[in-house]
Design a protein around this motif. Structure first.
Motif, short mmCIF file in Angstrom:
data_model
loop_
_atom_site.label_atom_id
_atom_site.label_comp_id
_atom_site.label_asym_id
_atom_site.label_seq_id
_atom_site.Cartn_x
_atom_site.Cartn_y
_atom_site.Cartn_z
N ARG A 449 -19.92 7.80 -8.56
CA ARG A 449 -21.29 7.34 -8.71
C ARG A 449 -21.85 7.02 -7.34
O ARG A 449 -21.11 6.77 -6.39
N THR A 450 -23.16 7.03 -7.24
CA THR A 450 -23.86 6.60 -6.02
C THR A 450 -24.64 5.33 -6.33
O THR A 450 -25.34 5.27 -7.34
N ILE A 451 -24.49 4.33 -5.49
CA ILE A 451 -25.20 3.07 -5.65
C ILE A 451 -26.53 3.18 -4.90
O ILE A 451 -26.54 3.36 -3.68
N PRO A 452 -27.66 3.09 -5.60
CA PRO A 452 -28.95 3.21 -4.90
C PRO A 452 -29.12 2.08 -3.89
O PRO A 452 -29.02 0.90 -4.23
N ALA A 453 -29.32 2.44 -2.63
CA ALA A 453 -29.49 1.43 -1.58
C ALA A 453 -30.12 2.10 -0.37
O ALA A 453 -29.77 3.22 -0.02
N ALA A 454 -31.06 1.39 0.25
CA ALA A 454 -31.71 1.88 1.47
C ALA A 454 -30.93 1.37 2.68
O ALA A 454 -30.83 0.17 2.88
N ARG A 455 -30.37 2.27 3.44
CA ARG A 455 -29.59 1.94 4.63
C ARG A 455 -28.46 0.95 4.31
O ARG A 455 -28.39 -0.15 4.85
N PRO A 456 -27.56 1.33 3.41
CA PRO A 456 -26.48 0.41 3.00
C PRO A 456 -25.51 0.13 4.14
O PRO A 456 -25.34 0.95 5.05
N TRP A 457 -24.87 -1.01 4.07
CA TRP A 457 -23.97 -1.45 5.15
C TRP A 457 -22.88 -2.34 4.58
O TRP A 457 -23.10 -3.13 3.69
N THR A 458 -21.68 -2.23 5.09
CA THR A 458 -20.53 -3.11 4.83
C THR A 458 -20.36 -3.47 3.35
O THR A 458 -20.47 -4.64 2.98
N PRO A 459 -20.07 -2.51 2.49
CA PRO A 459 -19.86 -2.85 1.07
C PRO A 459 -18.53 -3.58 0.86
O PRO A 459 -17.54 -3.30 1.53
N ARG A 460 -18.51 -4.52 -0.09
CA ARG A 460 -17.29 -5.25 -0.45
C ARG A 460 -17.22 -5.39 -1.96
O ARG A 460 -18.17 -5.85 -2.61
N ILE A 461 -16.07 -5.01 -2.52
CA ILE A 461 -15.84 -5.11 -3.96
C ILE A 461 -15.41 -6.53 -4.29
O ILE A 461 -14.56 -7.11 -3.60
N SER A 462 -15.97 -7.09 -5.36
CA SER A 462 -15.64 -8.46 -5.75
C SER A 462 -14.19 -8.55 -6.21
O SER A 462 -13.58 -7.54 -6.61
N PRO A 463 -13.59 -9.74 -6.18
CA PRO A 463 -12.19 -9.90 -6.60
C PRO A 463 -11.93 -9.41 -8.02
O PRO A 463 -10.83 -8.92 -8.31
N ASP A 464 -12.93 -9.52 -8.93
CA ASP A 464 -12.71 -9.05 -10.30
C ASP A 464 -13.02 -7.56 -10.46
O ASP A 464 -12.85 -7.01 -11.55
N GLY A 465 -13.46 -6.90 -9.39
CA GLY A 465 -13.70 -5.46 -9.42
C GLY A 465 -14.96 -5.04 -10.14
O GLY A 465 -15.22 -3.84 -10.28
N ARG A 466 -15.78 -5.99 -10.58
CA ARG A 466 -16.96 -5.66 -11.38
C ARG A 466 -18.24 -5.56 -10.56
O ARG A 466 -19.25 -5.06 -11.06
N LEU A 482 -29.00 -9.20 1.66
CA LEU A 482 -27.78 -9.10 0.86
C LEU A 482 -28.12 -8.71 -0.57
O LEU A 482 -29.08 -9.24 -1.16
N TRP A 483 -27.30 -7.83 -1.15
CA TRP A 483 -27.48 -7.36 -2.52
C TRP A 483 -26.12 -7.40 -3.22
O TRP A 483 -25.08 -7.23 -2.58
N VAL A 484 -26.14 -7.58 -4.54
CA VAL A 484 -24.93 -7.50 -5.35
C VAL A 484 -25.22 -6.56 -6.53
O VAL A 484 -26.17 -6.79 -7.29
N MET A 485 -24.41 -5.51 -6.63
CA MET A 485 -24.57 -4.55 -7.73
C MET A 485 -23.53 -4.84 -8.81
O MET A 485 -22.33 -4.95 -8.53
N ASP A 486 -23.99 -4.99 -10.06
CA ASP A 486 -23.10 -5.10 -11.21
C ASP A 486 -22.74 -3.68 -11.64
O ASP A 486 -23.60 -2.93 -12.12
N LEU A 487 -21.48 -3.30 -11.44
CA LEU A 487 -21.08 -1.91 -11.67
C LEU A 487 -21.15 -1.52 -13.14
O LEU A 487 -21.40 -0.36 -13.47
N GLU A 488 -20.93 -2.48 -14.04
CA GLU A 488 -20.97 -2.17 -15.46
C GLU A 488 -22.41 -2.06 -15.95
O GLU A 488 -22.76 -1.14 -16.69
N ALA A 489 -23.24 -3.00 -15.55
CA ALA A 489 -24.64 -2.99 -16.01
C ALA A 489 -25.50 -2.03 -15.22
O ALA A 489 -26.56 -1.60 -15.68
#
Length: 709
Positions: A449-466, A482-489
């Motif tokens: 999948r591609t996460i929609p983001a303008a000029r994304p930088w330094t992504p980090r996955i949360s400890p629960d992986g969601r 700063l942005w947080v993407m909910d991968l399930e929703a």
């Protein structure tokens, strides 16, 4: 039959499937290939062709056939086309000639077994007669093993013996047919190329050269005629051919009147017939090609070959910056250094040249300006772009030797001077940041999948992986938030909405807080913000730029990278309560991208103390007993959640290393290294990707394919 163009991305996919097939049980190879290709017949044929070549090489057939594959009676086929068609009967159908040069004629042919069109190069008759066929085929064996997105691969080769009255020996090799044009054709049509295009092509060529050099192959004949363009990308052809001819022909070549190498692109040591050529000889040739792309003519153009060689030996190249206003002084200095007369005065490697080109783009041309506000976003980012592509970030080998007009990468400066430097850096970032994406891949390199983001930088996955936290520009914003993407929703939440250029997020172990960097009067500070609301608090307020790279599992401290001025970057341990930090790794080299192991005992990080970036693991509590994890260069280590695997980037490939815990205070044992897949990873000073707990998903900031923009 219409074939799919072999773009660099396509070759990466071929290489992935090929490696998976070779790693599987031979009895299951067909099933592995069929499953991986998933109905893509062109991909399947390419992979099967390479598997077939691999199997024939193992049987001492490919590249080791005896010279006399065919012997026909006098008076039979006499033209080169007829002899070639006879020699290849049953394997290739030769259609017609599509080009010729000083050493070879190129034919369009059809590969009978694999139902594809190919290009067959046939050496000139006098050249084929002068070289030993067996030695030539043996010498180009290594060329057949080169697999790189910007190298045109070798499919097959061979020879056939005919009596002199029938035309003599035929010596040939087979390559993919590229649907495109040569760099020579484009320069002839357009003259000077746009600066961004010229630098992009030069960097791709440098990447190919660096890969070949690390495999012991010096090209010796880099020139626009040997660079094919497809989909806006460069493919370097004829690797190892010049060396093979030299070794196979020896002194006999002098009687043919054929000169190996092209005077306009020959380094002085090559022009005088010196045999001690190395990677720096190719660096010189690449510099000459880049000069021609920028200026519209080669640096030592003259009316005769003799006059060209005299200029190569005695004159300095004309500064490209004097010919066009959109060439920066740093780019001009990089080209001139590549064209230095003495090898020791050039870049020590193609990787160093590529990195210098990247940094040279950071200086705007004399007729352009860039806003400081936009520049602050790019200030740290481009300092290490190219590390994952195999480029070496060593100040002594990249910038300090380029030219006195080229500013060093890192130098002591006040906040105002830092902003001015950021403005220079932003020029290249302004060109590229809109062409990057945030993509989730599986372990085989398949995009999920591609996460929609303008000029994304330094992504980090949360400890629960969601969830995934990352920095990105909002609509109408000139800095990052700063942005947080909910991968399930599939929904994104904006955590900051100001002009603080918030970036570099790091999750706390319980997933309730994020540490990050934010703009401050003296540079950038380290902040902590709770996700359930409340004001952010500062934990590191110092003059200068610092940003977090990881958060200890017990929450007590952050690992922070600090811009240490003339000493490059250092790694600090910053207590989360805001008390003074302690140095963890601080030397004259660059130490960056620190990540702590899941058990909190070890720290993996990048350092170029050896002269090139490598990945190391050292004790967190008592540093000083580090072990080297990478091999042949590496950057940006990330741990798997159980600590049994470490990932890093090398030459555009994501590498996985098995780790085995050791007893006592000994560091973990370094096991097998496995190259998982290639991607257009966009490296920064901080780590631009992350790994899920199970090591099966990777969220990566990557450059989009320019040909698809």
């Amino acid at each position: 039959m219409t074939s799919t163009p072999m773009t660099p991305e396509r070759w990466r996919r071929v290489d992935q499937v090929l490696n998976a097939a070779l790693a599987s049980d031979p009895a299951r190879r067909d099933a592995v290939v069929a499953d991986a290709c998933a109905g893509d017949e062109t991909l399947r044929r390419e992979v099967e062709s390479l598997l077939d070549a691999h199997d024939r090489a193992a049987d001492d057939d490919f590249l080791e056939r005896p010279a006399a594959e065919a012997l026909v009676p006098p008076g039979a086929a006499s033209s080169l086309t007829e002899r070639l068609a006879h020699a290849l009967s049953g394997r290739y159908v030769v259609e017609h000639e599509i080009g010729h040069g000083g050493m070879a004629t190129v034919y369009l042919a059809r590969d009978v077994r694999h139902h594809r069109r190919v290009a067959i190069k046939v050496l000139r008759e006098e050249l084929a007669a002068a070289v030993g066929a067996d030695r030539f085929l043996e010498e180009i064996r290594v060329t057949a093993s080169l697999q790189h997105p910007h190298i045109l691969p070798l499919f097959d080769s061979g020879s056939a013996e005919y009596p002199p009255e029938a035309g003599g020996r035929v010596l040939w090799y087979v390559m993919p047919l590229v649907e495109g044009e040569t760099l020579r054709a484009r320069i002839a049509r357009e003259g000077r190329l746009p600066v961004e295009v010229a630098v992009q092509l030069a960097r791709e060529m440098a990447d190919a050269l660096e890969y070949a050099h690390r495999h012991g192959v010096v090209h010796r004949d880099v020139k626009p005629e040997n660079v094919l363009l497809q989909g806006g990308h460069a493919l370097v052809a004829d690797f190892g051919i010049a060396l093979a001819l030299e070794h196979a022909g020896g002194d006999r070549l002098t009687h043919t009147g054929i000169t190996l190498g092209t005077p306009q692109y020959m380094a002085p040591e090559q022009a005088v017939g010196g045999r001690e050529v190395d990677a720096r000889t190719d660096v010189y040739a690449l510099g000459a090609v880049l000069h021609e792309m920028l200026a519209g003519e080669s640096p030592f153009a003259a009316g005769s070959q003799h006059a060209v060689l005299w200029r190569v030996m005695n004159e300095a190249p004309t500064a490209v910056a004097t010919r066009r206003a959109d060439v920066s002084s740093s780019l001009d200095a990089a080209v001139r250094r590549a064209l230095a007369k003495r090898p020791d005065d050039r870049f020590p490697s193609a990787a160093a040249f590529a990195a210098a080109l990247t940094f040279a783009q950071a200086e705007p041309p004399r007729n352009r300006r860039v806003s400081v506000r936009a520049a602050m976003y790019a200030a740290g980012a481009m300092l290490a772009v190219g590390l994952a592509g195999g480029w070496v970030l060593a100040r002594s080998s990249l910038m300090q030797r380029v030219d006195s007009t080229t500013p060093p990468i890192v130098e002591p400066m006040r906040a105002s001077e830092r902003a001015a430097r950021a403005a220079r850096i932003a020029r290249s970032q302004a060109v590229t940041t809109d062409n990057i994406s945030l993509t989730v891949f599986d372990r085989a390199g398949r995009p999920l999948r591609t996460i929609p983001a303008a000029r994304p930088w330094t992504p980090r996955i949360s400890p629960d992986g969601r969830r995934v936290a990352y920095g990105a520009f909002g609509s109408g914003r000139g800095t990052s938030d700063l942005w947080v993407m909910d991968l399930e929703a599939g929904s994104a939440r904006r955590l900051t909405d100001d002009e603080s250029d918030s970036n570099d997020p790091q999750w706390s172990a319980d997933g309730t807080m994020i540490a990050y960097s934010a703009l401050a009067p003296g540079g950038k500070d380290v902040m902590i913000r709770r996700l359930d609301g409340g004001e952010a608090r500062s934990v590191a307020t110092r003059d200068g730029v610092q940003f977090p790279s990881d958060w200890l599992r017990d929450g007590s401290a952050l690992l922070v990278t600090e811009d240490a001025g003339s000493d490059g970057h250092d790694i600090l341990v910053q207590p989360a309560d805001g008390s003074p930090p302690r140095q963890y790794a601080a030397s004259a080299a660059d130490e960056t991208a620190a990540r702590v192991s899941p058990d909190g005992r070890w720290v993996a990080y990048t350092s170029n103390e050896s002269g090139r970036p490598e990945v190391y693991v050292d004790s967190y509590a008592k540093p000083g007993r580090r072990v080297t994890v990478s091999s042949g260069g590496g950057v940006h280590p990330v741990w798997r959640g159980d600590g049994k695997e470490l990932f890093y980037w090398n030459n555009g490939a994501l590498v996985a290393v098995r780790l085995t815990p050791s007893s006592g205070d000994a560091p973990p044992a370094i096991g097998a290294r496995t190259e998982l897949f290639h991607a257009s990873y966009l490296a920064g000073v901080n780590t631009m990707y992350d790994v899920s707990y199970d090591g099966k998903r990777f969220v990566i900031v990557q450059a989009r394919d320019a040909s698809k923009q």
